[in-house]
Design an enzyme around this catalytic site. Structure first.
Site, PDB file in Angstrom:
ATOM      1  N   GLN B 113     -12.610  -4.526  -3.629  1.00  0.00           N
ATOM      2  CA  GLN B 113     -11.635  -3.486  -3.713  1.00  0.00           C
ATOM      3  C   GLN B 113     -12.179  -2.018  -3.592  1.00  0.00           C
ATOM      4  OE1 GLN B 113      -9.622  -4.076  -7.521  1.00  0.00           O
ATOM      5  NE2 GLN B 113      -8.482  -2.036  -7.406  1.00  0.00           N
ATOM      6  N   LEU B 211      -3.001  -9.639  -4.611  1.00  0.00           N
ATOM      7  CA  LEU B 211      -3.411  -8.115  -4.438  1.00  0.00           C
ATOM      8  C   LEU B 211      -2.968  -7.814  -3.263  1.00  0.00           C
ATOM      9  CD1 LEU B 211      -7.042  -8.178  -5.402  1.00  0.00           C
ATOM     10  CD2 LEU B 211      -5.190  -8.059  -6.895  1.00  0.00           C
ATOM     11  N   ASN B 243       0.206  -3.916  -4.213  1.00  0.00           N
ATOM     12  CA  ASN B 243      -0.835  -4.115  -3.036  1.00  0.00           C
ATOM     13  C   ASN B 243      -2.180  -3.225  -3.586  1.00  0.00           C
ATOM     14  OD1 ASN B 243      -2.360  -3.990  -0.754  1.00  0.00           O
ATOM     15  ND2 ASN B 243      -0.914  -3.573   0.549  1.00  0.00           N
ATOM     16  N   CYS B 244      -3.251  -3.892  -3.491  1.00  0.00           N
ATOM     17  CA  CYS B 244      -4.460  -2.990  -3.984  1.00  0.00           C
ATOM     18  C   CYS B 244      -5.626  -3.146  -3.155  1.00  0.00           C
ATOM     19  CB  CYS B 244      -4.956  -2.945  -5.381  1.00  0.00           C
ATOM     20  SG  CYS B 244      -4.955  -4.575  -6.178  1.00  0.00           S
ATOM     21  N   VAL B 245      -5.463  -3.345  -1.752  1.00  0.00           N
ATOM     22  CA  VAL B 245      -6.668  -3.675  -0.728  1.00  0.00           C
ATOM     23  C   VAL B 245      -6.548  -2.487   0.188  1.00  0.00           C
ATOM     24  CG1 VAL B 245      -7.906  -5.247   0.607  1.00  0.00           C
ATOM     25  CG2 VAL B 245      -7.175  -5.842  -1.703  1.00  0.00           C
TER      26      VAL B 245
END
Lengths: 122, 431
Positions: B113, B211, B243-245
């Site tokens: 990440q 994610l 969304n965390c990418v």
């Protein structure tokens, strides 16, 4: 039509779908899948991921369906290989986080299988 | 629908005995907030900190950014509808927002990440969240949580933090700015502006699993067909980031709450366009899903009588195919279509920018090159996980200089650097 998963993800559970394990890199999975598509079959999942970071992944899985030759799938896979090369010319494969990439790859294949299963059951 | 967003000026943020805004100072009761956040199942520890513009602070890895708000009318509405609160129809009412204050949640869910906010120097130039006064919420979760549970926990805790801190502005009566968003349903607006071209905004959301998800009224958009919203619903918190990418081009919740495309179209509504609605379009992993959604978006726009459509993307890679397929279908119907996307065109900016193309995708606004290399200075303080720096700088050999602490990275890693809804710092220079 039978479904197949091309993958180099050793941890991938095909959830009952036939798995063609490719020994080698992410790119090798794309190449082997393209070779297969030239003999027939259609891409069910897009060969590219949805974020740049996932291009750095050591593993990749692609879901296809057996059948006659599908020109658009071949073209899409050729473009995907070109795009992979363009990005990875500047980057290294991120092997440090292999475990998490394997898990993410499984999650995204599961997402596709769930979606396809919903259509089939309707 | 009529939505009023009344903005409260905040000059400083401090810890104190109660959570309140008074005379431009936002005071937070740290212990109380931490106690409440630790009640979220799965959260085991919480640290709160501040990062102000100009501070030599690096925040990494950023999960989400959220604007703290409270709904004062209708009464009794709290939180995000369908997510951490009862279902209510959003888009009508009065909201108090803490102006230029952001909740920034951090926490490493997966090893690769990234997502950095630098509050000073070169890095600050590229992220819009170097200009906000950030309340950084560092969430440590139960190690037994699976990644999707971990993501949901951090998402829920971040939204709760924004709700609890937003409550500080509930009784404020002085505002630095009052925004009014009022628009009837498409038939009403068309009666008012019969000669103006009808314009629809299509907002694409990554909807692919772990994610890489978006939420509308709490529903994962992976499970929805393209959906029509009144623009006020999104400005009122209907759309949430999961969304965390894709750090540079993911749409954070703060950006949804303040969607630049919606605000720009609103400003022109009744003047030179008739803004008839927002279509949320999920970006799926399957090709058939992409075909179906592109068809559905095109059909919804036709049903609304659109003469022009603005389409914004989220992410890069397979969503490029959704983007150009939507353009193809709309243009073939004679609907003028403009796309907003970023480019991945190499360090020199000369390579192929998107992974897909169609002849109909001919009017395209670029929000920047995600591959542009920037050089970040050494931070005096890191909020989050210093180990994540390795991911940030790990793209190529020699990107990180341990002696000076400086590093090079692509804009890919910087939160909101190439926002595909235009909520960012990049602009163009006319030569």
């Amino acid at each position: 039509m039978n479904k197949l998963i091309f993958t180099n993800n050793e941890k991938l559970d095909g959830r009952g779908i036939s798995v063609i394990f490719v020994k080698g890199s992410y790119r090798r999975v794309l190449e082997e899948c393209l070779r297969y598509l030239h003999r027939g079959g259609r891409l069910l999942t897009h060969p590219n991921p949805a974020s740049i970071k996932l291009f750095h992944s050591p593993v990749r899985s692609i879901l296809i369906e057996e059948g006659s030759v599908d020109e658009s799938s071949i073209l899409l896979m050729e473009r995907a290989i070109h795009q992979y090369d363009q990005i990875m010319t500047l980057h290294e494969v991120d092997n440090r986080n292999l475990v998490h990439y394997e898990m993410m790859d499984q999650a995204h294949i599961d997402s596709a299988l769930e979606e396809l299963a919903r259509w089939q059951s309707s | 629908m009529k939505l009023e967003i009344k903005r409260i000026k905040v000059n400083d943020i401090i810890f104190g005995d109660e959570t309140i805004v008074k005379d431009g100072v936002l005071t937070l009761n740290k212990e109380e907030l931490i106690t409440e956040l630790k009640k979220v199942p799965g959260v085991v520890d919480v640290a709160l900190d501040f990062a102000f513009p100009g501070d030599e602070i690096r925040i990494i890895p950023v999960k989400d950014v959220i604007e703290p708000r409270v709904t004062v009318s209708p009464k009794g509405v709290r939180g995000f509808s369908g997510v951490n609160a009862d279902i209510v129809q959003l888009g009508d009412g009065v909201v108090h927002a803490l102006d230029e204050v952001a909740i920034v949640t951090i926490g490493d869910i997966v090893g690769f990440q990234e997502g950095v906010i630098d509050m000073w120097g070169e890095g600050a130039k590229w992220t819009p969240f170097s200009k906000t006064k950030n309340i950084v919420v560092d969430l440590k979760c139960d190690k037994s949580l699976k990644p999707h549970e971990h993501e949901a926990t951090v998402r829920e805790a971040g939204l709760l933090a924004s709700e609890l801190i937003g409550l500080a502005g509930k009784d404020c009566t002085k505002f630095v700015k009052e925004e009014v968003y009022e628009m009837g349903m498409p038939d009403e607006e068309t009666k008012k502006y019969p000669n103006l071209p009808k314009v629809v905004y299509v907002e694409m959301l990554i909807s692919q699993g772990l994610l890489h998800d978006g939420f509308c009224y709490g529903i994962n958009t992976r499970f929805t067909l393209p959906t029509l919203l009144h623009p006020n619903e999104e400005l009122d918190g209907a759309v949430i980031s999961g969304n965390c990418v894709a750090a540079c081009d993911k749409i954070t919740t703060y950006q949804h709450q303040n969607n630049s495309v919606i605000k720009s179209l609103y400003a022109r509504h009744g003047k030179d366009i008739n803004f008839v609605g927002v279509v949320i379009s999920p970006e799926l992993t399957t090709l058939d899903g992409k075909f179906r959604n592109a068809d559905f978006v095109s059909k919804l726009c036709s049903q609304l009588g659109a003469q022009g459509v603005i389409v914004s993307e989220e992410g890069y890679g397979n969503p490029d195919s959704d983007l150009v397929m939507i353009a193809e279908r709309l243009e073939k119907k004679g609907i003028v279509t403009v796309l907003i996307t970023d480019e991945c065109s190499g360090w020199d900016g000369l390579s192929q920018p998107l992974t897909d193309a169609k002849p109909e995708a001919k009017a395209v606004i670029s929000t920047g090159n995600v591959s542009k290399v920037v050089h970040l200075g050494k931070a005096k303080k890191i909020l989050g996980d210093p180990e994540s720096i390795a991911n940030l700088a790990g793209g190529w050999a020699g990107a990180y200089d341990p002696e000076t602490g400086t590093m090079s990275c692509e804009l890919n890693a910087v939160i909101g650097a190439t926002s595909e809804i235009g909520f960012h710092n990049c602009t163009i220079k006319v030569l």
